[in-house]
Design a protein around this motif. Sequence first.
Motif, PDB file in Angstrom:
ATOM      1  N   PHE A  99       0.834  -1.192   0.000  1.00  0.00           N
ATOM      2  CA  PHE A  99       0.000   0.000   0.000  1.00  0.00           C
ATOM      3  C   PHE A  99       0.874   1.249   0.000  1.00  0.00           C
ATOM      4  CE2 PHE A  99       0.842  -0.851   4.461  1.00  0.00           C
ATOM      5  CZ  PHE A  99       1.032   0.409   5.023  1.00  0.00           C
ATOM      6  N   LYS A 100       0.266   2.367  -0.347  1.00  0.00           N
ATOM      7  CA  LYS A 100       0.939   3.662  -0.343  1.00  0.00           C
ATOM      8  C   LYS A 100       0.341   4.490   0.787  1.00  0.00           C
ATOM      9  CE  LYS A 100       3.352   7.054  -2.271  1.00  0.00           C
ATOM     10  NZ  LYS A 100       4.621   7.273  -1.667  1.00  0.00           N
ATOM     11  N   PRO A 101       1.151   4.882   1.776  1.00  0.00           N
ATOM     12  CA  PRO A 101       0.614   5.702   2.872  1.00  0.00           C
ATOM     13  C   PRO A 101       0.300   7.117   2.384  1.00  0.00           C
ATOM     14  CG  PRO A 101       2.972   5.397   3.133  1.00  0.00           C
ATOM     15  CD  PRO A 101       2.560   4.573   1.957  1.00  0.00           C
ATOM     16  N   PRO A 102      -0.581   7.824   3.107  1.00  0.00           N
ATOM     17  CA  PRO A 102      -0.990   9.157   2.673  1.00  0.00           C
ATOM     18  C   PRO A 102       0.139  10.196   2.711  1.00  0.00           C
ATOM     19  CG  PRO A 102      -1.914   8.652   4.827  1.00  0.00           C
ATOM     20  CD  PRO A 102      -1.244   7.400   4.329  1.00  0.00           C
ATOM     21  N   VAL A 103       1.067  10.049   3.643  1.00  0.00           N
ATOM     22  CA  VAL A 103       2.228  10.940   3.741  1.00  0.00           C
ATOM     23  C   VAL A 103       3.451  10.120   4.116  1.00  0.00           C
ATOM     24  CG1 VAL A 103       0.906  13.020   4.335  1.00  0.00           C
ATOM     25  CG2 VAL A 103       1.744  11.542   6.147  1.00  0.00           C
ATOM     26  N   ASP A 104       4.599  10.705   3.955  1.00  0.00           N
ATOM     27  CA  ASP A 104       5.871  10.019   4.201  1.00  0.00           C
ATOM     28  C   ASP A 104       6.276  10.143   5.668  1.00  0.00           C
ATOM     29  OD1 ASP A 104       8.173   8.634   3.685  1.00  0.00           O
ATOM     30  OD2 ASP A 104       9.240  10.334   2.813  1.00  0.00           O
ATOM     31  N   SER A 105       5.566   9.423   6.541  1.00  0.00           N
ATOM     32  CA  SER A 105       5.918   9.432   7.964  1.00  0.00           C
ATOM     33  C   SER A 105       5.657   8.061   8.570  1.00  0.00           C
ATOM     34  CB  SER A 105       5.134  10.506   8.735  1.00  0.00           C
ATOM     35  OG  SER A 105       3.841  10.054   9.062  1.00  0.00           O
ATOM     36  N   ARG A 106       6.394   7.748   9.586  1.00  0.00           N
ATOM     37  CA  ARG A 106       6.246   6.454  10.254  1.00  0.00           C
ATOM     38  C   ARG A 106       4.846   6.292  10.824  1.00  0.00           C
ATOM     39  NH1 ARG A 106      10.191   3.084  13.620  1.00  0.00           N
ATOM     40  NH2 ARG A 106       8.812   1.794  14.828  1.00  0.00           N
ATOM     41  N   GLU A 107       4.362   7.321  11.522  1.00  0.00           N
ATOM     42  CA  GLU A 107       3.054   7.252  12.159  1.00  0.00           C
ATOM     43  C   GLU A 107       1.939   7.054  11.130  1.00  0.00           C
ATOM     44  OE1 GLU A 107       0.173   9.757  15.202  1.00  0.00           O
ATOM     45  OE2 GLU A 107       2.087  10.617  14.598  1.00  0.00           O
ATOM     46  N   ALA A 108       1.978   7.798  10.032  1.00  0.00           N
ATOM     47  CA  ALA A 108       0.950   7.662   8.993  1.00  0.00           C
ATOM     48  C   ALA A 108       0.990   6.279   8.354  1.00  0.00           C
ATOM     49  CB  ALA A 108       1.132   8.747   7.928  1.00  0.00           C
ATOM     50  N   THR A 109       2.176   5.744   8.167  1.00  0.00           N
ATOM     51  CA  THR A 109       2.318   4.418   7.561  1.00  0.00           C
ATOM     52  C   THR A 109       1.753   3.342   8.478  1.00  0.00           C
ATOM     53  OG1 THR A 109       4.269   5.167   6.365  1.00  0.00           O
ATOM     54  CG2 THR A 109       3.961   2.794   6.554  1.00  0.00           C
ATOM     55  N   VAL A 110       2.095   3.401   9.749  1.00  0.00           N
ATOM     56  CA  VAL A 110       1.574   2.423  10.709  1.00  0.00           C
ATOM     57  C   VAL A 110       0.055   2.544  10.808  1.00  0.00           C
ATOM     58  CG1 VAL A 110       1.531   1.733  13.141  1.00  0.00           C
ATOM     59  CG2 VAL A 110       3.711   2.199  12.014  1.00  0.00           C
ATOM     60  N   ASN A 111      -0.454   3.771  10.865  1.00  0.00           N
ATOM     61  CA  ASN A 111      -1.899   3.961  10.965  1.00  0.00           C
ATOM     62  C   ASN A 111      -2.628   3.405   9.745  1.00  0.00           C
ATOM     63  OD1 ASN A 111      -1.786   5.097  13.503  1.00  0.00           O
ATOM     64  ND2 ASN A 111      -1.723   7.184  12.741  1.00  0.00           N
ATOM     65  N   LYS A 112      -2.099   3.631   8.550  1.00  0.00           N
ATOM     66  CA  LYS A 112      -2.702   3.096   7.332  1.00  0.00           C
ATOM     67  C   LYS A 112      -2.671   1.566   7.356  1.00  0.00           C
ATOM     68  CE  LYS A 112      -4.377   3.095   3.154  1.00  0.00           C
ATOM     69  NZ  LYS A 112      -5.750   3.435   2.896  1.00  0.00           N
ATOM     70  N   GLY A 113      -1.541   0.980   7.765  1.00  0.00           N
ATOM     71  CA  GLY A 113      -1.450  -0.470   7.880  1.00  0.00           C
ATOM     72  C   GLY A 113      -2.450  -1.029   8.875  1.00  0.00           C
ATOM     73  N   LYS A 114      -2.614  -0.352  10.013  1.00  0.00           N
ATOM     74  CA  LYS A 114      -3.587  -0.789  11.015  1.00  0.00           C
ATOM     75  C   LYS A 114      -5.003  -0.740  10.455  1.00  0.00           C
ATOM     76  CE  LYS A 114      -1.155   0.504  15.257  1.00  0.00           C
ATOM     77  NZ  LYS A 114      -1.209   1.420  16.421  1.00  0.00           N
ATOM     78  N   GLU A 115      -5.323   0.306   9.687  1.00  0.00           N
ATOM     79  CA  GLU A 115      -6.653   0.407   9.072  1.00  0.00           C
ATOM     80  C   GLU A 115      -6.920  -0.800   8.175  1.00  0.00           C
ATOM     81  OE1 GLU A 115      -7.222   4.033   6.895  1.00  0.00           O
ATOM     82  OE2 GLU A 115      -6.539   5.259   8.576  1.00  0.00           O
TER      83      GLU A 115
END
Length: 82
Positions: free
Chosen positions: A44-60
Amino acid sequence: MSSIRWIRSIMVDGVPTNLEIMIGSNSIADKCYVRVNAEPEFYFKPPVDSREATVNKGKEILKSRFQGKTLTNLDGEPYTWN
């Protein structure tokens, strides 16, 4: 830089299950996926380039996969996604 992973071991409907979110390979958010146990990765592609956003997208993504299932920690306590 080596890859960064968020990994949790939980129970899903009483079955031991490993959850993995790869946050990046060479930099944060350059190569992201979720995986359950040894199944193929779902990139997947996270909404922004940050660790927190990536983890949150993965959790979703993982939350939607396990909707309607009972998730607990290994000790039997409810799993909270925190």
